[in-house]
Design a protein around this motif. Structure first.
Motif, short mmCIF file in Angstrom:
data_model
loop_
_atom_site.label_atom_id
_atom_site.label_comp_id
_atom_site.label_asym_id
_atom_site.label_seq_id
_atom_site.Cartn_x
_atom_site.Cartn_y
_atom_site.Cartn_z
N PHE A 130 0.82 -1.21 0.00
CA PHE A 130 0.00 0.00 0.00
C PHE A 130 0.86 1.27 0.00
CE2 PHE A 130 -3.00 2.82 2.59
CZ PHE A 130 -3.70 3.24 1.46
N VAL A 160 -7.65 1.02 -3.69
CA VAL A 160 -8.04 1.58 -2.40
C VAL A 160 -8.51 3.02 -2.58
CG1 VAL A 160 -7.23 2.27 -0.11
CG2 VAL A 160 -6.55 0.06 -1.06
N GLY A 182 -12.27 -2.53 -3.33
CA GLY A 182 -11.12 -1.85 -2.72
C GLY A 182 -10.07 -2.77 -2.14
N PRO A 183 -10.45 -3.80 -1.35
CA PRO A 183 -9.42 -4.68 -0.75
C PRO A 183 -8.85 -5.71 -1.72
CG PRO A 183 -11.50 -4.68 0.51
CD PRO A 183 -11.79 -4.10 -0.83
#
Length: 462
Positions: A26, A198, A364-365
């Protein structure tokens, strides 16, 4: 170490590294996103970019801190559970991991302070340079860590000393081992896509609540551009990485593809249920000859099956087979979303189609799941070795019993779920806050410390 203790030690390392890997995946992409946002602000003078920068900066800082904490734990396990591995590979891997700390981590940690607290204390260009340095630091960290992992997959540039340790004889070959360039590119693209989805999910979530929110529109648009551009590149990079793996780790490819037997003109098995006891694939859904075409670029090319390798050198098929399909499936899902976003953009309907926004929110994940699935494919597919073909997992473990490992494993599980559970909860709370609350004139300071006039705000909520 008995087999139960080894399995517990492997699960412990897998558990802790699974928590850790999602943070670099991330922060690598988010650091670059922050650099782009601040660069666009300096170039255009449009306050929406610096407001989005401020919105994501706090999220980045918390994620970075959680990544550091989770990463420190991993190194201790080399001494507790994998001391033989640490001793054997230390002369090669120790310096590489040290370089990561002295170059990447110190760079990130030092300039992160300027990013967080220097906006009103240094000039705009100095602050932007700090953001770029942190982004470069995340890349440098990935460079060294992936070099370490790649050497374990495709060892090169080493010899042995009298104590049976691996010792470097050519550092260039050690660092730039045969699989390293492919793994580095594949991981960087994965990090950018993880971050993009994300950001897209957060933007879509706020667009569902306020369709005309300009900051949500901007972040969602930028994320969709990243998805549309990088996903096809990632699929191509993955194909090259697969061909490299076929050359150096053919048993892993056989497990990934679900081929128990060597084929001339191998099919592409889409789905099936591996039966490892009887060495066959049950209920296989396959496309004839496509597997050979992808792997050898020849419809009748030979693809080795697991029958070409001794049974004790075969990786677990079921885990590798399904984790690979999870990764690939999510990749093509990203491709579909990115492609559809281009069509919606052409129709001037990117921000209004609520069903698409909901899909992006729930997706998103997905990047984190794909990264974990890819890591499982890589690491489980390397079994039964820690250093491929040279040092087995059974010969890498410390001489401790299962009870000792189970106690530390239980402690890790309890502490991780409490600490990181709270961290994830707080990050989600930050993401649920509307970026519009940051939508106010930015007060900056000039390099001499005097206050600069507030910039004119160019975007307002309707």
């Amino acid at each position: 170490m008995d087999s139960v203790a080894i399995d517990l030690a492997r699960f412990q390392f897998a558990f802790t590294v699974s928590f850790h890997i999602i943070f670099p995946a991330f922060t690598i992409g988010l650091a670059s996103f922050l650099a782009v946002l601040e660069g666009l602000w300096l170039k255009t003078g449009d306050d929406k970019y610096i407001q989005l920068y401020k919105y994501w900066l706090k999220i980045f800082a918390i994620s970075f801190g959680m990544g550091v904490v989770s990463g420190i734990v991993l190194s201790y396990q080399f001494g507790t559970n994998w001391s033989v591995f640490a001793d054997k590979t230390g002369p090669v891997l120790g310096p590489l991991m040290g370089y990561e700390v002295f170059t990447a981590f110190f760079l990130e940690a030092g300039f992160l302070g300027v990013m967080l607290f220097g906006m009103e204390r240094v000039g705009k260009k100095v602050h932007f340079a700090s953001t770029c340095v942190v982004a470069f630091g995340t890349f440098l960290s990935a460079f060294w860590i992936l070099s370490v992992n790649s050497w374990m997959q495709t060892p090169a540039g080493f010899d042995y000393n009298e104590a049976g340790q691996f010792i470097p004889v050519d550092w260039f070959e050690v660092v730039f081992n045969p699989s390293f360039p492919y793994r580095l590119v594949h991981m960087l693209f994965a990090a950018y896509l993880t971050t993009a989805f994300v950001v897209a999910a957060v933007g879509a979530y706020h667009l569902l609540k306020a369709p005309h929110n300009p900051l949500a529109r901007t972040m969602f648009s930028m994320a969709m551009w990243m998805a549309a551009i990088v996903t096809p590149l990632q699929i191509v990079a993955g194909d090259f990485h697969g061909l490299n793996t076929l050359e150096h780790q053919p048993a892993k490819i056989a497990a990934m593809e679900g081929h128990f037997e060597t084929h001339q003109g191998a099919p592409l098995i889409l789905f099936g249920i591996p039966d490892e006891e009887n060495n066959k694939m049950d209920y296989a859904v396959e496309i004839p000859k496509l597997g050979s075409l992808i792997l050898t670029h020849d419809l009748n090319g030979e693809v080795k099956g697991l029958d070409a390798f001794p049974e004790e050198e075969r990786p677990p098929v079921t885990i590798v087979f399904w984790s690979f399909r999870v990764m690939v499936g999510i990749g093509f899902g990203m491709l579909a979303i990115g492609s559809y976003s281009l069509w919606l953009r052409k129709k001037n309907n990117l921000y209004e189609q609520r069903s698409f926004l909901r899909i992006c929110t729930w997706f998103g994940p997905a990047g984190f799941v794909a990264v974990l699935a890819g890591w499982i494919t890589t690491e489980v597919g390397r079994q039964p070795y820690t250093v491929y073909g040279l040092l087995t997992t059974a010969d890498s473990a410390s001489p401790i019993d299962a009870a000792a490992v189970s106690v530390s494993l239980t402690a890790f599980i309890v502490v991780y779920f409490i600490v990181f559970g709270c961290g994830f909860f707080y990050l989600l709370r930050l993401m649920k806050k509307s970026p519009s609350k940051y939508e106010q004139p930015l007060e900056a300071r000039l390099p001499d410390g005097s206050e600069a006039p507030a910039t004119t705000h160019s975007n307002h909520l309707t």
